[in-house]
Design an enzyme around this catalytic site. Structure first.
Site: not given
Length: 751
Positions: A21, A437, A634, A638
Site C-alpha cells: 500500500c 517561437d 527548439d 530558447d
C-alpha cells in the site's frame, strides 16, 4: 541540489516485492532518501519499481540492503529490457502463487460461508458443535497461514519497524476474528449466550476476497505498461551484419559501432546509423508519432526500431545498445512514469497518517459498542471493529495517481510526446498561455533566400554574406550558404569574425568591416537606413525577413529570407485557441515580418525583435501577471525561456531526444504535438482526480457504515465479508478506470 550532483549522479532502478500500500511506499522512499549520498528516491506503487538518483559512491547493494531492513525485497534492474523481463517473471510467479492461495481460501471459505448462513452447524454449546467448531478452527488456521500468511508477515514486519500498513489492517481484522472464535470455543460457558458465536467464515472469506482483488488488480495492471512493452518489441533480436563480404545474422547485443548492417524490406532497423548504400522509405511512427513514412537516402540517419518499407539498404551503425534513440526514449518514459506529480505527493502524505488513523477509529468503534452498544455487545464490537479494519485498506488510495501517470505518459509516447516528469503532465493541464517561437516552431525552420537588393549586385552580395555566415550556426546562415553553393560563387577570406547575439554578425573582408544583421544591429552601430527602410518594410509585409549588409558604416544591400509555415501550424494554433488558451508569438525577427507570419496563422499577440536573453524576461513578466505559461521552442536558442516557463515544450526535430531544457519533448517537430500533449495531460489529470475521488469517497462512506453509524436508524451493519469485497473491488475499479486512458485519442488524431 547543486549542479555538481546532477553532473555526477547515477540512476538506479529496482523491482520491489512485498509492498502492499501507499504507506509501504512512504517507508521505502524515506528510508532510501536518508542514506548518505542518495539524491532522490521515488517508488511507483503501480508497477512496484523504485528509481534512485545517487552519487557514484552509492552502490545498488546498499539500496537493496536498506529495503530488506524494512522487510521488503528489491532486485536491481540494470536496463529497461532486463527490467521488464524481471518484472514479468516476478509478476508471473506472484500471480501463480496468489492464484493458488485464493483457490484454497475459496474452496474452504465458500462452503463455510454457505453452511453458516443456512445455520447448518450444530450449536456451540453442544459437544458436537464444540468439536466441529474446534476442527473448523484448526482448518481455518491452516488457511490463514497458507492463503493469508503474507498479510501477517507483512503486518509483523511493519510492527517491528514501528509502522503500520494495509497488511496490519487485514492481519488484525482476520486474526482478531479467529482469536475471538477460539476463545468462544474454549471458554463458551464464560461468555454471555449472545456472544457465544464463531467468525471463522469471515476470516477465510475476507482473505479470499482480498487475494481475489489483488489478482484482478494484477491482471488489469499488466495493461498499464503496454507502451513500454510495445517500444521494446520494436527492436529485433538479430541483425544481418556484413563481415568479410559475408552477410551473417548476429544477436543484437553483439553489434558494435562501425558495423555494416543490411536491412531488407519489411524488417525493423536494429540500431541507429547512417545509410551508406541504397535508399528506402522508413516508417518512424512509433518513435515520432508521425504517420507518414520518410524517404531516406545515402547520408541520412536511420534509427533502431523503425520499419523499412520498400527497399534494401546498407547502413553503418553509430549508436548501439543503451545509446540508441529507442533506448533513450524507453529510459525517459520509465523515469517519467516513476516520477510523481503534486497530486501523488498529496496522496502519499495522506496515506502516511491514514492507517494509524484507521486503527484509532477501529479501537474507538470497539470501545463505543462495548460500552453503549446493544446486546450481544462483544459480538457487535468484534464485527464492527473488524469491518472498519478491512474496509479501510488504502490500496486504492495508493494506486489512484501512479496508475494514471503510467498510462498517461505511455499514451504520450505513442504520439511522439516525451513527458520528462509527472509534474509537467499535471501542469500542462493548467496552462493559460502558450508562447510560440517562430523559426522552426511555427515555420519549417528551413529558410530560403527569396530576394536580393540591389539585384545588379546579387552575386557579389550573396558571396560576401556567405563568406561571413560560414562561421555562423543561425538557420538564416544555412539559407545564405545554400544559395551561394547553388550559384557556385567563390568565398572570400574573413578575419575577426564575431557573432552578435540576437542581432547578427560582423567580420573583416578585404580590409572592410562587414556587418550582416537586422535593423537593431544597424541602429546599434549608428548606420543610417535611408532609402533601404521602405524596401525592408515592403519585404517584411510579405512575411520575408530583411537582412541588411553594411560595409564600413554604409548599407550596401538587403538579402530577403523567407521560412515557409508548416502545413499544420495554423490548425494547431486554432485548436489551442479553441481550448481557451491565449497564444503569443515571440521572435527575434523584424516586427513587420513577425506580424505577417502571425496574421497568416491567426495569432493576434506578437512580441518581435526579442533577443534570446529577453525571451526569459518576457516569460517572467507574463508569469508575474498570474499566467501559467507553456513555452514552445527548439530547445537550444530558447533554453532559458523553456526552463523558466511552467511547462517547456522542446521541438525534438524528428528523433533528437537530447533536449535537456524542455519538460516535454515533441518528437514529431509539429505544433500538433502541443495540442495532443495538453489534451493527454487534461485527460490524465481528470482520470487521477476521478481515482482519488473514488478512493476517498469509498473510505469516507465505508468507514462510518462499517463502524455502525446506520445501525441506530435502520438497523444495518456492514458485514466484514462485504467490507472485504468492497475493499478489493475499489482497487480493481481504480486500475480499470486508469486503463480507460489507453483508448483515448487526441482530437487531432481522430480527424
Amino acid at each position: 541540489m547543486n549542479d555538481v550532483h546532477h553532473q555526477t549522479m547515477v540512476a538506479y532502478q529496482f523491482s520491489i516485492s512485498g509492498a502492499t500500500c501507499a504507506s509501504c511506499v512512504m517507508r521505502i522512499e524515506n528510508k532510501i532518501r536518508s542514506l548518505p549520498g542518495v539524491i532522490s528516491a521515488n517508488m511507483n506503487f503501480a508497477d512496484r519499481t523504485l528509481s534512485v538518483s545517487a552519487e557514484p559512491a552509492v552502490l545498488p547493494n546498499q539500496i537493496i540492503e536498506a529495503v530488506k531492513q524494512l522487510g521488503y525485497s528489491a532486485t536491481y534492474i540494470p536496463d529497461a529490457e532486463q527490467g521488464e523481463a524481471i518484472k514479468k517473471i516476478s509478476e508471473s510467479r506472484y500471480y501463480q502463487s496468489l492464484l493458488r492461495k485464493t483457490i484454497v481460501a475459496i474452496i474452504i471459505g465458500l462452503p463455510l460461508f454457505i453452511f453458516t448462513m443456512l445455520d447448518m452447524f450444530p450449536r456451540l454449546q453442544t459437544d458436537t458443535g464444540h468439536g466441529i467448531n474446534f476442527l473448523l478452527g484448526a482448518i481455518t488456521l491452516g488457511v490463514l497461514t497458507y492463503s493469508g500468511g503474507h498479510f501477517f508477515v507483512g503486518g509483523w514486519k511493519a510492527f517491528i519497524a514501528h509502522s503500520a500498513n494495509m497488511d496490519t489492517l487485514i492481519a488484525l481484522g482476520t486474526g482478531i476474528a479467529w482469536l475471538y472464535s477460539m476463545i468462544a470455543i474454549l471458554f463458551t460457558h464464560f461468555l454471555p449466550p449472545m456472544a457465544q458465536h464463531v467468525y471463522f467464515e469471515a476470516s477465510v472469506v475476507i482473505i479470499a476476497l482480498v487475494n481475489l482483488g489483488a489478482l484482478l488488480e494484477l491482471r488489469a495492471r499488466r495493461h498499464t505498461s503496454q507502451a513500454i512493452q510495445r517500444l521494446m518489441r520494436l527492436q529485433p533480436k538479430t541483425a544481418r551484419v556484413i563481415r568479410d563480404n559475408n552477410e551473417v545474422d548476429q544477436p543484437i547485443d553483439t553489434l558494435q559501432v562501425g558495423d555494416l548492417i543490411r536491412v531488407r524490406p519489411g524488417e525493423q532497423i536494429p540500431v541507429d546509423g547512417i545509410i551508406i548504400e541504397g535508399n528506402s522509405s522508413i516508417d518512424e511512427s512509433m518513435l515520432t508519432g508521425e504517420p507518414l513514412a520518410r524517404q531516406k537516402q545515402i547520408g541520412d540517419a536511420v534509427f533502431g526500431g523503425t520499419l523499412n518499407k520498400n527497399s534494401s539498404f546498407i547502413f553503418k551503425a553509430n549508436h548501439v545498445g543503451k545509446e540508441t534513440v529507442l533506448a533513450q526514449i524507453i529510459k525517459l518514459v520509465q523515469q517519467a512514469q516513476n516520477s510523481k506529480p503534486a497530486l501523488a505527493r498529496l496522496a502519499d502524505q495522506i496515506s502516511a497518517i491514514f492507517v494509524p488513523t484507521v486503527l484509532i477509529i477501529a479501537v474507538l468503534t470497539a470501545l463505543i459498542w462495548f460500552n453503549v452498544g446493544v446486546q450481544p455487545r462483544m459480538a457487535y464490537m468484534l464485527v464492527t471493529a473488524m469491518a472498519v479494519l478491512v474496509v479501510a485498506c488504502p490500496c486504492a488510495l495508493g494506486l489512484a495517481v501512479p496508475i494514471s501517470v503510467m498510462v498517461g505518459i505511455g499514451k504520450g509516447a505513442e504520439y511522439g510526446i516525451l513527458i520528462r516528469h509527472a509534474d509537467a503532465l499535471q501542469q500542462a493541464s493548467q496552462l493559460t498561455t502558450i508562447v510560440l517561437d517562430k523559426t522552426g516552431t511555427i515555420t519549417q525552420g528551413q529558410p530560403q533566400v527569396t530576394d536580393i537588393y540591389p539585384e545588379s549586385e546579387a552575386k557579389t552580395l550573396i558571396a560576401l554574406a556567405a563568406s561571413i555566415e560560414t562561421a555562423s550556426e543561425h538557420p538564416f546562415a544555412e539559407a545564405i550558404i545554400q544559395s551561394n553553393l547553388a550559384q557556385g560563387l567563390q568565398l572570400k577570406k574573413v578575419e575577426n569574425f564575431e557573432a552578435i547575439t540576437g542581432l547578427g554578425i560582423s567580420g573583416m573582408v578585404d580590409g572592410h568591416r562587414i556587418l550582416l544583421g537586422n535593423r537593431k544591429l544597424m541602429m546599434n552601430y549608428h548606420i543610417a537606413l535611408d532609402q533601404w527602410e521602405n524596401q525592408s518594410d515592403s519585404l517584411a509585409a510579405q512575411a520575408k525577413t530583411p537582412i541588411y549588409i553594411a560595409s564600413d558604416q554604409t548599407i550596401i544591400g538587403i538579402i530577403a529570407i523567407a521560412d515557409p509555415i508548416k502545413l499544420d501550424s495554423k490548425k494547431a494554433i486554432e485548436d489551442l485557441q479553441a481550448m481557451g488558451l491565449k497564444v503569443i508569438m515571440m521572435t527575434g525577427d523584424h516586427v513587420a515580418t513577425a506580424h505577417a507570419i502571425a496574421s497568416e496563422v491567426g495569432i493576434q499577440d506578437v512580441l518581435a525583435e526579442v533577443s534570446p536573453q529577453e525571451k526569459s524576461s518576457h516569460i517572467a513578466s507574463l508569469q508575474a501577471k498570474g499566467e501559467k505559461i507553456g513555452m514552445v521552442g527548439d530547445g537550444i536558442n530558447d533554453a532559458p525561456a523553456l526552463a523558466l516557463a511552467d511547462v517547456g515544450f522542446a521541438m525534438g526535430k524528428g528523433t533528437d531526444v537530447a533536449m535537456e531544457s524542455g519538460d516535454i519533448t515533441l518528437m514529431r517537430n509539429s505544433l500538433r504535438g502541443v495540442v495532443d500533449a495538453i489534451e493527454i495531460s487534461q485527460q490524465t489529470i481528470k482520470n487521477m482526480k476521478q481515482n482519488l475521488f473514488g478512493a476517498f469517497i469509498y473510505n469516507i462512506i465505508g468507514i462510518p457504515i462499517a463502524a455502525g453509524i446506520l445501525f441506530p436508524f435502520v438497523g444495518i451493519l456492514l458485514n466484514p465479508m462485504l467490507a472485504g469485497l468492497a475493499m478489493a473491488l475499489s482497487s480493481v475499479t481504480v486500475v480499470t478506470n486508469a486503463n480507460r486512458l489507453r483508448f483515448f485519442k487526441p482530437k487531432g488524431e481522430r480527424q
